[in-house]
Design a protein around this motif. Structure first.
Motif, short mmCIF file in Angstrom:
data_model
loop_
_atom_site.label_atom_id
_atom_site.label_comp_id
_atom_site.label_asym_id
_atom_site.label_seq_id
_atom_site.Cartn_x
_atom_site.Cartn_y
_atom_site.Cartn_z
N VAL A 149 0.64 -1.18 0.07
CA VAL A 149 0.01 0.08 0.03
C VAL A 149 0.87 1.21 -0.06
O VAL A 149 1.61 1.35 0.94
N ASP A 150 0.58 1.98 -0.89
CA ASP A 150 1.55 3.31 -1.20
C ASP A 150 3.00 2.93 -1.24
O ASP A 150 3.84 3.77 -0.77
N SER A 151 3.37 1.92 -1.68
CA SER A 151 4.50 1.42 -1.72
C SER A 151 5.68 1.63 -0.19
O SER A 151 6.75 1.99 -0.24
N LEU A 152 4.86 1.57 0.78
CA LEU A 152 5.61 1.73 2.33
C LEU A 152 6.19 0.53 2.96
O LEU A 152 7.32 0.62 3.39
N ALA A 153 5.68 -0.40 2.88
CA ALA A 153 6.29 -1.75 3.51
C ALA A 153 7.04 -2.51 2.43
O ALA A 153 6.78 -2.82 1.35
N PRO A 154 8.53 -2.73 2.96
CA PRO A 154 9.34 -3.42 1.90
C PRO A 154 8.74 -4.85 1.58
O PRO A 154 8.36 -5.77 2.69
#
Length: 200
Positions: A149-154
């Protein structure tokens, strides 16, 4: 949430991870260079990282060891508080940090280079990062999107780092002639041990 949105999210994550892995083809010559550097060293492979990179690093150290390459995970914070006593001048360091700017990782690498003059191989998403500049070999795992989500978590970045680690392990196995009978020696128990046990 509608099921079609869930499926869309799954496809997004899968595509991001596959894209990240596909990009690794371009760094294969550098992975070979890393393998040759490690093979020249007589000591252990010290793997370090923090956060999600630490989890990937611990798995990598375990894989390397199971394939006959003595390795240990060295937590950067603990290393700065006494665990660097395990370090020897013949070792080599494999450092993981997607940003290449993780304060704890950069600090321990600076220390190990200064005190032990160890060569460093970096697995990072940014070649020109602080970690990259401290390293003899940089294995760049750049990605376009984590797939979260939104490129947040690796996600895509950790998958790429994991694959690079497996490439190193594979290359070392070939370089050192590691075969089934060697593997059996290190796996006397479990399903693998049973499959490899000689029967008469």
């Amino acid at each position: 949430m509608p099921r079609d949105r869930i499926v869309t999210a799954l496809v997004h994550t899968l595509k991001s991870e596959l894209d990240g892995v596909a990009k690794l083809k371009k760094i294969l010559p550098k992975v070979e260079k890393a393998v040759l550097l490690i093979a020249k060293r007589k000591g252990r492979i010290l793997v370090t990282g923090v956060g999600k990179s630490a989890a990937i690093g611990a798995k990598l150290a375990a894989t390397l060891t199971s394939l006959g390459n003595p390795a240990a995970f060295l937590h950067p914070v603990e290393a700065l508080h006494g665990d660097s006593g395990m370090v020897h001048a013949d070792d080599v360091v494999l450092a993981l940090s997607h940003s290449g700017e993780s304060e704890e990782v950069v600090r321990i690498i600076q220390y190990l280079k200064k005190e032990f003059a160890l060569p460093v191989i970096a697995i990072t998403g940014h070649q020109n990062s602080s970690l990259g500049q401290l390293s003899a070999v940089v294995l760049e795992t750049s990605i376009d999107d984590e797939g979260s989500v939104d490129s947040l978590a690796p996600m895509a970045s950790t998958t790429a780092a994991l694959v690079v680690g497996d490439l190193i392990a594979s290359g070392l196995s070939e370089k050192r002639g590691f075969r089934k009978h060697h593997f059996a020696r290190f796996h006397p128990a479990g399903t693998l041990g049973l499959k490899l046990r000689p029967v008469r």
